[in-house]
Design a protein around this motif. Structure first.
Motif, short mmCIF file in Angstrom:
data_model
loop_
_atom_site.label_atom_id
_atom_site.label_comp_id
_atom_site.label_asym_id
_atom_site.label_seq_id
_atom_site.Cartn_x
_atom_site.Cartn_y
_atom_site.Cartn_z
N VAL A 154 0.87 -1.17 0.00
CA VAL A 154 0.00 0.00 0.00
C VAL A 154 0.91 1.23 0.00
CG1 VAL A 154 -1.83 1.24 1.19
CG2 VAL A 154 -1.76 -1.27 1.27
N VAL A 155 0.72 2.11 -0.98
CA VAL A 155 1.65 3.21 -1.21
C VAL A 155 0.93 4.55 -1.08
CG1 VAL A 155 3.31 4.23 -2.82
CG2 VAL A 155 2.96 1.75 -2.79
N ASN A 156 1.55 5.49 -0.35
CA ASN A 156 1.02 6.84 -0.19
C ASN A 156 2.12 7.86 -0.39
OD1 ASN A 156 -1.95 6.84 1.01
ND2 ASN A 156 -0.86 5.09 1.91
N GLY A 157 1.83 8.88 -1.18
CA GLY A 157 2.81 9.93 -1.41
C GLY A 157 2.55 10.66 -2.70
N GLN A 158 3.52 11.45 -3.12
CA GLN A 158 3.38 12.25 -4.34
C GLN A 158 4.66 12.18 -5.15
OE1 GLN A 158 2.71 16.45 -3.73
NE2 GLN A 158 2.82 16.93 -5.91
N LYS A 159 4.52 11.95 -6.43
CA LYS A 159 5.63 12.03 -7.37
C LYS A 159 5.39 13.21 -8.31
CE LYS A 159 7.71 8.35 -5.82
NZ LYS A 159 9.05 8.42 -5.21
N VAL A 160 6.48 13.74 -8.87
CA VAL A 160 6.33 14.89 -9.75
C VAL A 160 7.30 14.74 -10.93
CG1 VAL A 160 8.08 16.36 -8.66
CG2 VAL A 160 6.06 17.42 -9.71
N TRP A 161 7.00 15.46 -12.00
CA TRP A 161 7.78 15.38 -13.25
C TRP A 161 7.72 13.97 -13.85
CZ3 TRP A 161 7.61 20.17 -13.62
CH2 TRP A 161 8.03 21.03 -12.62
N THR A 162 6.60 13.28 -13.65
CA THR A 162 6.45 11.93 -14.20
C THR A 162 6.03 12.05 -15.68
OG1 THR A 162 4.31 11.97 -13.06
CG2 THR A 162 6.00 10.54 -12.17
N SER A 163 7.02 11.93 -16.55
CA SER A 163 6.80 12.10 -17.98
C SER A 163 5.79 11.09 -18.50
CB SER A 163 8.11 11.93 -18.74
OG SER A 163 9.05 12.91 -18.36
N LEU A 164 4.79 11.60 -19.24
CA LEU A 164 3.77 10.80 -19.92
C LEU A 164 2.95 9.93 -18.97
CD1 LEU A 164 5.65 9.69 -23.16
CD2 LEU A 164 4.27 11.73 -22.76
N ALA A 165 2.89 10.29 -17.71
CA ALA A 165 2.08 9.50 -16.76
C ALA A 165 0.63 9.46 -17.18
CB ALA A 165 2.21 10.09 -15.35
N HIS A 166 0.12 10.53 -17.81
CA HIS A 166 -1.29 10.59 -18.20
C HIS A 166 -1.61 9.68 -19.37
CE1 HIS A 166 1.09 13.53 -20.22
NE2 HIS A 166 0.13 14.25 -20.74
N PHE A 167 -0.58 9.08 -20.00
CA PHE A 167 -0.81 8.12 -21.07
C PHE A 167 -0.33 6.72 -20.71
CE2 PHE A 167 0.20 12.17 -23.46
CZ PHE A 167 -1.12 12.50 -23.69
N SER A 168 0.23 6.55 -19.52
CA SER A 168 0.93 5.32 -19.18
C SER A 168 0.02 4.28 -18.53
CB SER A 168 2.10 5.62 -18.24
OG SER A 168 3.07 6.43 -18.89
N ASP A 169 0.41 3.03 -18.70
CA ASP A 169 -0.31 1.91 -18.11
C ASP A 169 0.33 1.44 -16.80
OD1 ASP A 169 -2.06 1.52 -20.51
OD2 ASP A 169 -0.14 1.10 -21.45
N TRP A 170 1.64 1.64 -16.68
CA TRP A 170 2.40 1.18 -15.51
C TRP A 170 3.36 2.27 -15.05
CZ3 TRP A 170 1.88 -3.57 -13.03
CH2 TRP A 170 1.08 -4.51 -13.68
N ILE A 171 3.73 2.19 -13.78
CA ILE A 171 4.72 3.09 -13.21
C ILE A 171 5.61 2.29 -12.26
CG2 ILE A 171 3.16 3.75 -11.32
CD1 ILE A 171 4.48 6.53 -11.33
N PHE A 172 6.92 2.56 -12.28
CA PHE A 172 7.77 1.99 -11.21
C PHE A 172 8.07 3.11 -10.22
CE2 PHE A 172 10.57 2.79 -14.92
CZ PHE A 172 11.45 3.72 -14.41
N VAL A 173 7.96 2.76 -8.94
CA VAL A 173 7.97 3.73 -7.86
C VAL A 173 9.05 3.40 -6.84
CG1 VAL A 173 6.63 4.63 -5.92
CG2 VAL A 173 5.51 4.25 -8.12
N ILE A 174 9.81 4.42 -6.46
CA ILE A 174 10.71 4.30 -5.33
C ILE A 174 9.98 4.82 -4.09
CG2 ILE A 174 12.82 5.18 -4.26
CD1 ILE A 174 13.41 3.15 -6.30
N ALA A 175 9.85 3.97 -3.07
CA ALA A 175 9.11 4.36 -1.87
C ALA A 175 9.86 3.91 -0.63
CB ALA A 175 7.71 3.74 -1.88
N ARG A 176 9.65 4.63 0.46
CA ARG A 176 10.32 4.31 1.74
C ARG A 176 9.47 3.27 2.48
NH1 ARG A 176 14.59 6.38 3.55
NH2 ARG A 176 14.50 8.10 2.06
N SER A 177 10.03 2.08 2.64
CA SER A 177 9.27 0.98 3.24
C SER A 177 9.71 0.64 4.65
CB SER A 177 9.41 -0.27 2.36
OG SER A 177 10.77 -0.65 2.24
N GLN A 178 10.78 1.25 5.12
CA GLN A 178 11.25 0.99 6.48
C GLN A 178 11.07 2.26 7.32
OE1 GLN A 178 15.25 -0.59 6.37
NE2 GLN A 178 14.64 -2.39 5.17
#
Length: 392
Positions: A154-178
């Motif tokens: 379960v992921v919560n946060g904000q990413k920015v400058w995500t190129s072509l996110a509005h046309f994309s099917d998938w995203i890889f995300v770096i998130a803090r899990s510890q």
């Protein structure tokens, strides 16, 4: 200039050049030479799938995953001929050049079978969830959080400058899990579907009138537990490996795009007489020298046997090309004069040049600002003491 290519390589060059030229002069002539990434998206999706149908989409991948198992020389040749043919920028560049190689290098066999076929087929478009409002060039400062609940992240946060996110099917995300981790420790690399209630995308309008970049908000967004690449807390290593792939073969295609821009400036200078100005002539010569040096640097990077590691050449490449292209945009405007004030898309012989000037201002910012790049070169390349940092 062609360096070290065999007769077989040149035969391959003829094959791919003929195919690309035929496509750009025929069924896909309407998207030839498009200078941005957001025009005619559906046609460009069709182009991605046409590339895949003829196994030109990801030629360096193993054949079992949709590639050709092409040699490094063949990958360089294809990248050059792709740009030379005026083929449009790949809307699945992130999937083909970044996500795919990362999965091949760090993913399990099950993950390869799950993710790679869609990328290779051009049916799964990817974007990158790295930068955040307070963690752009300083990627280790990410605040987006991921927690494991049963069989899901379960992921919560904000990413920015995500190129072509509005046309994309998938995203890889770096998130803090510890919880309580700082800097590069405690990060996890996750693969997430974009089409879900927990992900909202808001386009960012740029000064050139386009909206390639986006804000991406994640509110209890979810992905299966086995969607992480590597292990929990090991995301920094995977993220750095991915950035090494970013300095790979695609740099040669990028440089061919630069070649087209410089040639456009030369054509404009000859047309309006600026080619007789000694200062303009000197700046054009400097641009030509810089472009050739970038090619040699790219070939040096590609000669490194470990393409998942960032060496000295890779550390310096971003600041080199970004500064060069910013200067190229300024040269374009000085050559065009008042004609350069015409907005892109107007009736104009060199429509990409005003857009080049406007967009190139961002080149020294995204992907790591020039200032941060200098820190990386000093600390990682030269081994100098790290800059003092406050508590993260």
């Amino acid at each position: 200039m062609k360096l070290g290519f065999s007769k077989a390589d040149e035969a391959f060059r003829s094959e791919c050049a003929a195919w690309l030229q035929a496509q750009m002069a025929g069924p896909f002539a309407d998207i030839r030479g498009i200078p941005n990434l957001v025009s005619k998206i559906e046609r460009r999706r069709e182009w991605e799938q046409e590339l895949a149908a003829h196994k030109w989409s990801c030629i360096g991948w193993p054949e079992q995953w949709g590639g050709r198992g092409a040699t490094l020389a063949q990958q360089v040749i294809f990248a050059e001929e792709y740009a030379r043919a005026g083929a449009p920028g790949r809307i699945n560049h992130i999937g083909v050049e970044l996500a795919g190689p990362t999965i091949l290098a760090f993913g399990t066999e099950e993950q390869k079978a799950r993710f790679l076929p869609g990328i290779a087929a051009g049916t799964a478009i990817w974007c990158q969830g790295y930068s955040e409002p307070n963690a752009g060039s300083d990627l280790a400062n990410v605040r987006t959080k991921a927690r494991l609940e049963g069989e899901e992240w379960v992921v919560n946060g904000q990413k920015v400058w995500t190129s072509l996110a509005h046309f994309s099917d998938w995203i890889f995300v770096i998130a803090r899990s510890q919880e309580g981790s700082k800097g590069p420790k405690g990060l996890t690399f996750l693969m997430m579907e974009m089409d879900q209630p927990g992900i909202e995308v808001r386009p960012i309008r740029q000064m050139n009138g386009e909206a390639e970049f986006n804000e991406t908000f994640l509110t209890d967004a979810r992905c299966p537990a086995d969607s992480l690449i590597g292990t929990p807390g090991d995301g920094w290593r995977v993220a750095m490996g991915l950035l090494a792939f970013e300095r790979g073969v695609s740099t040669l295609a990028q440089q061919m795009g630069f070649r087209n821009e410089l040639d456009g400036i030369l054509a404009a200078a000859r047309a309006n007489g600026k080619d007789r100005d000694p200062v303009i002539r000197q700046r054009v010569a400097e641009a030509e020298i810089g472009l050739r040096l970038m090619r040699y640097g790219a070939l040096r990077m590609l000669s490194n046997a470990d393409h998942s590691a960032i060496d000295g050449a890779a550390l310096t490449y971003k600041i080199q090309w970004a500064t060069w292209r910013r200067n190229l945009g300024e040269l374009a405007m000085d050559v065009l004069g008042q004609d350069g004030e015409i907005a892109p898309g107007a009736e104009y012989e060199w429509p990409m040049l005003p857009n080049l000037f406007l967009f190139s201002r961002s080149d020294t910012i995204y992907g790591g600002t020039n200032q941060i790049q200098r820190n990386l070169i000093a600390e990682r390349g030269l081994g100098l003491p790290k800059e003092p940092r406050g508590d993260l």
